[in-house]
Write a protein that holds these residues in place. Structure first.
Motif, PDB file in Angstrom:
ATOM      1  N   GLU A 456      36.841  14.029  30.461  1.00 17.83           N
ATOM      2  CA  GLU A 456      35.963  13.459  31.486  1.00 17.83           C
ATOM      3  C   GLU A 456      34.745  12.864  30.805  1.00 17.83           C
ATOM      4  O   GLU A 456      34.439  13.167  29.651  1.00 17.83           O
ATOM      5  CB  GLU A 456      35.540  14.521  32.501  1.00 17.83           C
ATOM      6  N   ASN A 457      34.043  12.025  31.543  1.00 12.36           N
ATOM      7  CA  ASN A 457      32.789  11.481  31.051  1.00 12.36           C
ATOM      8  C   ASN A 457      31.937  11.113  32.253  1.00 12.36           C
ATOM      9  O   ASN A 457      32.108  10.045  32.850  1.00 12.36           O
ATOM     10  CB  ASN A 457      33.026  10.265  30.148  1.00 12.36           C
ATOM     11  N   ASN A 458      31.067  12.034  32.618  1.00 12.18           N
ATOM     12  CA  ASN A 458      30.292  11.854  33.844  1.00 12.18           C
ATOM     13  C   ASN A 458      29.346  10.663  33.784  1.00 12.18           C
ATOM     14  O   ASN A 458      29.018  10.067  34.801  1.00 12.18           O
ATOM     15  CB  ASN A 458      29.492  13.126  34.139  1.00 12.18           C
ATOM     16  N   ALA A 459      28.928  10.327  32.578  1.00  7.76           N
ATOM     17  CA  ALA A 459      27.885   9.310  32.455  1.00  7.76           C
ATOM     18  C   ALA A 459      28.415   7.886  32.577  1.00  7.76           C
ATOM     19  O   ALA A 459      27.797   7.038  33.213  1.00  7.76           O
ATOM     20  CB  ALA A 459      27.159   9.480  31.128  1.00  7.76           C
ATOM     21  N   GLU A 460      29.592   7.615  31.993  1.00  6.85           N
ATOM     22  CA  GLU A 460      29.939   6.211  31.829  1.00  6.85           C
ATOM     23  C   GLU A 460      31.438   6.008  31.643  1.00  6.85           C
ATOM     24  O   GLU A 460      32.024   6.529  30.697  1.00  6.85           O
ATOM     25  CB  GLU A 460      29.195   5.655  30.609  1.00  6.85           C
ATOM     26  N   LEU A 461      32.052   5.217  32.541  1.00 13.04           N
ATOM     27  CA  LEU A 461      33.472   4.885  32.392  1.00 13.04           C
ATOM     28  C   LEU A 461      33.722   4.054  31.151  1.00 13.04           C
ATOM     29  O   LEU A 461      34.829   4.044  30.617  1.00 13.04           O
ATOM     30  CB  LEU A 461      33.967   4.109  33.619  1.00 13.04           C
ATOM     31  N   LYS A 462      32.700   3.346  30.688  1.00 14.95           N
ATOM     32  CA  LYS A 462      32.860   2.453  29.532  1.00 14.95           C
ATOM     33  C   LYS A 462      32.556   3.157  28.204  1.00 14.95           C
ATOM     34  O   LYS A 462      32.538   2.497  27.155  1.00 14.95           O
ATOM     35  CB  LYS A 462      31.943   1.236  29.676  1.00 14.95           C
TER      36      LYS A 462
END
Length: 504
Positions: A456-462
């Motif tokens: 997962e990456n809560n901050a940034e899809l990119k």
């Protein structure tokens, strides 16, 4: 947790799709960009072995447990003379490589690649040139690689230092021959006739090989799926697989639509399977044609950079997509799509393996590192062995630009009876909400949660990775608990999940 998105799933060991052929976790190395030179092979690298292969790259490939690797192309194979890549290095010619307009040094060829695949624990899927060449070159290559000895080409192999045959089992009859970009492009009738006669000659040399007939280069081809119907009308009795190729990209920067693209892949597989079955019926055949999805991946990030490559350079940085977090989610869904079609898809090749649209990247003279897509690929390959099950799923849905009724939950389930394990792969496509997944696993009495891995990456899809900054990597702190055969899991928003169960 009642305010969260809710999904349900019933998993029963009797709901079997098919045993999984491990070859669906295959990959691909083409003489393209830095895949070979500067990727798997860099003789002056401090971590290379005596044959010039980078040991750090080999270790990462072993971590992926790649079972089969397609070689040497790809578009490159359609003007490739395999004889250029065998024998003493000092005698090998430099050639203009026409597909990608570079210089091919031929330092690495058939024997070196076989050595490398054995070192990483993989088999070779060898492609033959049906663009500029045909029956003669193909049957000679099979003789060179697979015949024990006592003939011209088998003795040539022995002269080159390989006393025992390589016994390469799987062979591709050309590459993307429906594509106008392909050197030696052919109509469906032309390809079908050449492919069937080449197949017969190759099988006369080695009856035990398996053969892949070229399918369509992608679903957007104007000849799809008539190409499959016409070519298979010729090759059906002589081949074991038909190929599929497909790449996806998020050019419109529409993540919700992008993460639904595995539905397009699902439709592609169903269309090709039904076309195969039409030819099966037409021929009154009892044989089922299997599918080899031997090129697939995300590919679009590097398109602009590739237009600036200087022609006739050696191993330039071509097709070096920098993958981000949302790419990893789609790759996870594409892998699950193969599992959902394990009854027909028996081989697949993530294209490619090192540097060129790849999960593994290298710096010249420097480190090798993992792109975001490395992780779902590794998880599926390592934990997705056994039998693919058909879960009964209830999930909320959404509509996107190109798709309707897209389930927020994308999932696949694998049961490994020998190891008494069940693995649930799941993507939560919702970009803003966590999902509670309630799974009925009462047919697996006595099973418990071993771990719940989350990417997962809560901050940034990119968000993306680099050699010195890994922003996207999995953790095993996922929330899953089992009680009386009922599993409850929390799937974070926009996440890839691997829930591993074992018999306690």
């Amino acid at each position: 947790m009642s305010d969260k998105l809710q999904a349900k799933m019933i998993v029963d060991k009797s709901f079997v799709i098919s045993p999984i052929d491990k070859r669906i976790y295959g990959s691909f190395i083409e003489h393209l960009g830095r895949a070979v030179y500067g990727g798997v092979y860099e003789p002056d690298h401090p971590d290379s072995d005596e044959k010039g292969f980078r040991k750090d790259v080999m270790q990462l490939v072993r971590e992926l447990q790649v079972p089969i690797i397609r070689y040497p192309g790809g578009n490159m194979v359609s003007a490739y003379n395999w004889e250029d890549g065998v024998g003493p290095l000092e005698e090998r010619p430099r050639r203009l490589e026409l597909a990608w307009r570079t210089i091919e040094t031929n330092e690495v060829g058939t024997n070196e690649f076989v050595d490398w695949t054995r070192a990483v624990g993989a088999e070779v899927m060898m492609a033959v040139n049906l663009g500029t060449r045909g029956i003669d070159a193909a049957r000679n290559l099979v003789e060179y690689t697979n015949h024990p000895g006592g003939t011209y080409y088998s003795d040539l192999r022995r002269k080159h230092g390989y006393e025992q045959p390589h016994k390469i089992k799987t062979w591709c009859l050309g590459n993307e021959m429906d594509g106008p970009w392909q050197i030696g492009h052919k109509t469906a009738e032309e390809y079908g006739r050449l492919a069937v006669e080449t197949a017969k000659a190759m099988r006369l040399v080695d009856p035990d090989i398996q053969l892949v007939s070229c399918g369509s280069s992608n679903t957007g081809m104007p000849t799809f799926p008539e190409w499959e119907a016409t070519t298979l009308s010729h090759t059906y009795d002589e081949v074991d697989f038909v190929s599929l190729h497909q790449y996806y990209g998020n050019r419109d920067n529409d993540p919700a639509n992008y993460l639904a693209l595995s539905l397009d892949m699902d439709h592609f597989i169903k269309t090709v399977a039904s076309t195969c079955d039409y030819i099966k019926a037409k021929k009154r055949s009892k044989k089922t044609m299997y599918l080899s999805f031997d090129e697939w991946n995300v590919w679009y990030h590097s398109n602009d950079a590739d237009t600036k490559i200087e022609p006739w350079s050696i191993a330039p940085p071509q097709l070096e997509d920098q993958y981000n977090f949302e790419d990893a989610l789609l790759v996870g869904s594409m892998l699950m799509t193969f599992l959902k079609h394990a009854d027909r898809v028996k081989m697949a090749c993530l294209a490619q393996l090192v540097n060129v649209i790849a999960p593994i990247m290298t710096e010249k003279g420097g480190p090798a590192w993992k792109q975001t897509i490395f992780y779902p690929y590794m998880h599926a390959s390592v934990y997705g062995r056994g039998v693919s099950l058909q879960p009964v799923v209830s999930s909320p849905k959404y509509d996107s630009k190109d798709f309707t009724d897209v389930p927020y939950l994308d999932s696949a389930v694998v049961y490994n009876e020998e190891e008494d394990t069940v693995t649930i792969f799941a993507v939560n496509r919702h970009l803003n909400e966590d999902m509670v997944l309630d799974s009925d696993l009462r047919s697996f009495d006595g099973y418990a949660v071993r771990e719940h891995i989350v990417l997962e990456n809560n901050a940034e899809l990119k968000a993306s990775n680099s050699a010195h900054n890994e922003q996207v990597k999995p953790h095993n702190q996922g929330q899953s608990k089992m009680d009386s055969g009922m599993l409850q899991s929390v799937l974070p928003k926009a996440s890839w999940n691997v829930i591993r169960l074992y018999k306690a």
